[in-house]
Design an enzyme around this catalytic site. Sequence first.
Site, short mmCIF file in Angstrom:
data_model
loop_
_atom_site.label_atom_id
_atom_site.label_comp_id
_atom_site.label_asym_id
_atom_site.label_seq_id
_atom_site.Cartn_x
_atom_site.Cartn_y
_atom_site.Cartn_z
N SER A 1 27.32 14.52 56.22
CA SER A 1 27.05 14.74 57.65
C SER A 1 28.39 14.81 58.37
O SER A 1 29.37 14.19 57.93
CB SER A 1 26.25 13.57 58.20
N TYR B 1 24.92 4.50 58.55
CA TYR B 1 24.63 5.91 58.26
C TYR B 1 25.94 6.68 58.06
O TYR B 1 26.15 7.33 57.04
CB TYR B 1 23.80 6.54 59.39
N1 LIG Z 1 18.84 16.89 60.38
C1 LIG Z 1 20.08 16.60 60.74
O1 LIG Z 1 20.45 16.72 61.93
C2 LIG Z 1 21.08 16.15 59.71
C3 LIG Z 1 22.43 16.14 60.09
C4 LIG Z 1 23.39 15.74 59.16
C5 LIG Z 1 23.01 15.37 57.89
N2 LIG Z 1 21.69 15.39 57.55
C6 LIG Z 1 21.35 14.97 56.17
O2 LIG Z 1 20.62 16.01 55.55
C7 LIG Z 1 19.78 15.46 54.54
C8 LIG Z 1 18.38 16.03 54.68
O3 LIG Z 1 17.87 15.65 55.95
P1 LIG Z 1 16.77 16.49 56.73
O4 LIG Z 1 17.27 16.60 58.12
O5 LIG Z 1 16.41 17.71 56.00
O6 LIG Z 1 15.58 15.40 56.72
P2 LIG Z 1 13.99 15.56 56.63
O7 LIG Z 1 13.52 16.83 57.25
O8 LIG Z 1 13.47 14.26 57.18
O9 LIG Z 1 13.70 15.63 55.05
C9 LIG Z 1 14.01 14.53 54.23
C10 LIG Z 1 13.58 14.83 52.79
O10 LIG Z 1 14.02 13.75 51.96
C11 LIG Z 1 12.90 13.18 51.27
N3 LIG Z 1 13.15 11.74 51.12
C12 LIG Z 1 13.39 10.85 52.11
N4 LIG Z 1 13.54 9.61 51.59
C13 LIG Z 1 13.41 9.75 50.25
C14 LIG Z 1 13.43 8.82 49.17
N5 LIG Z 1 13.59 7.49 49.36
N6 LIG Z 1 13.28 9.30 47.91
C15 LIG Z 1 13.09 10.62 47.69
N7 LIG Z 1 13.04 11.53 48.68
C16 LIG Z 1 13.19 11.09 49.94
C17 LIG Z 1 11.67 13.53 52.13
O11 LIG Z 1 10.44 13.61 51.42
P3 LIG Z 1 9.46 12.34 51.19
O12 LIG Z 1 9.29 11.68 52.52
O13 LIG Z 1 8.19 12.90 50.61
O14 LIG Z 1 10.16 11.47 50.19
C18 LIG Z 1 12.07 14.94 52.61
O15 LIG Z 1 11.78 15.88 51.61
C19 LIG Z 1 19.86 13.94 54.68
O16 LIG Z 1 20.73 13.43 53.70
C20 LIG Z 1 20.46 13.75 56.07
O17 LIG Z 1 21.19 12.54 56.17
C21 LIG Z 1 20.72 15.76 58.42
#
Ligand SMILES: NC(=O)c1ccc[n+]([C@@H]2O[C@H](COP(=O)([O-])OP(=O)(O)OC[C@H]3O[C@@H](n4cnc5c(N)ncnc54)[C@H](OP(=O)(O)O)[C@@H]3O)[C@@H](O)[C@H]2O)c1
Length: 249
Positions: free
Chosen positions: A135, A145
């Site tokens: 991130s 985080y």
């Molecule tokens: N969105 C943002 O603004 C942003 C910015 C910077 C970085 N990120 C990073 O990008 C990555 C993806 O985030 P996203 O925004 O795409 O989030 P998201 O839409 O909430 O998706 C999260 C995914 O991770 C899975 N997951 C969560 N906890 C898990 C666990 N304990 N074991 C296995 N799978 C798990 C969820 O499925 P299940 O619930 O079915 O397990 C889902 O498929 C993360 O690492 C986040 O920190 C996001």
Amino acid sequence: MPTALITGATAGIGAAFARRLAADGFSLVLVARDEKRLTTAASELHRRYGVAAEVLAADLATGEGITTVEERLREGVDLLVNNAGFGHSGADLDVPVTDELTMLRVHCEAVLRLTMAALPAIRARGRGGVINVASVGAFFPQGTYSASKAWVVTFSESLALRIPEPRVRVMALCPGFVRTEFHERAAIDTSGIPGFLWLSADRLVGSAMRDFARGVPVSVPDPRYKVIAAIARYVPRGVVTRVSAGIGR
Ligand SMILES: NC(=O)c1ccc[n+]([C@@H]2O[C@H](COP(=O)([O-])OP(=O)(O)OC[C@H]3O[C@@H](n4cnc5c(N)ncnc54)[C@H](OP(=O)(O)O)[C@@H]3O)[C@@H](O)[C@H]2O)c1
């Protein structure tokens, strides 16, 4: 046909990686906790792109879940995308320590163990690699985080430096704000985030794949966030700390 394993493949950035890699002809292994949702995603990817999509339900906050995915990786994949992650709402001092430990397990322990399980077969083949989703928050002091994502950046960058095979890559991907389920799941109020700062997951993944092909060790897609990351990385730490304190308030 090359194979990619993506954690957190059912939503947001992980789902965008799954679409992109399927379109590029990868067979997929999709990892998340919700098995029903995984099966639906796999069927849809198979129907739309004609690729094989395997389902692996695992909770990466548990040792058992991490072991399940390690075992699949040791059978061999060409690309690992460590993407699963989550955020907390509320001020750092109010988050229960057990929740912080769960975050460290998903963001750090799982990323470490899965990367090390995947790399031997990838190195033996002499091509492929690992994309670790960090991130832009990694560059600012913003609680566990951002500390966990700073670990992901440093870990990935140091592996990228040490792996001798020229066609084996490890890259940290540092997104800014992306429209996904992330903020809603964590009950984070996004009303104060200006519209121009939001990125689309598909465009983010497009930039990430271009950087990966070029061998970039730390990818910060989007010019707005490149500027923010450069400021955070190269201005004096005291200034970054004061800005972070302002954002925290
Ligand atoms: N969105 C943002 O603004 C942003 C910015 C910077 C970085 N990120 C990073 O990008 C990555 C993806 O985030 P996203 O925004 O795409 O989030 P998201 O839409 O909430 O998706 C999260 C995914 O991770 C899975 N997951 C969560 N906890 C898990 C666990 N304990 N074991 C296995 N799978 C798990 C969820 O499925 P299940 O619930 O079915 O397990 C889902 O498929 C993360 O690492 C986040 O920190 C996001």
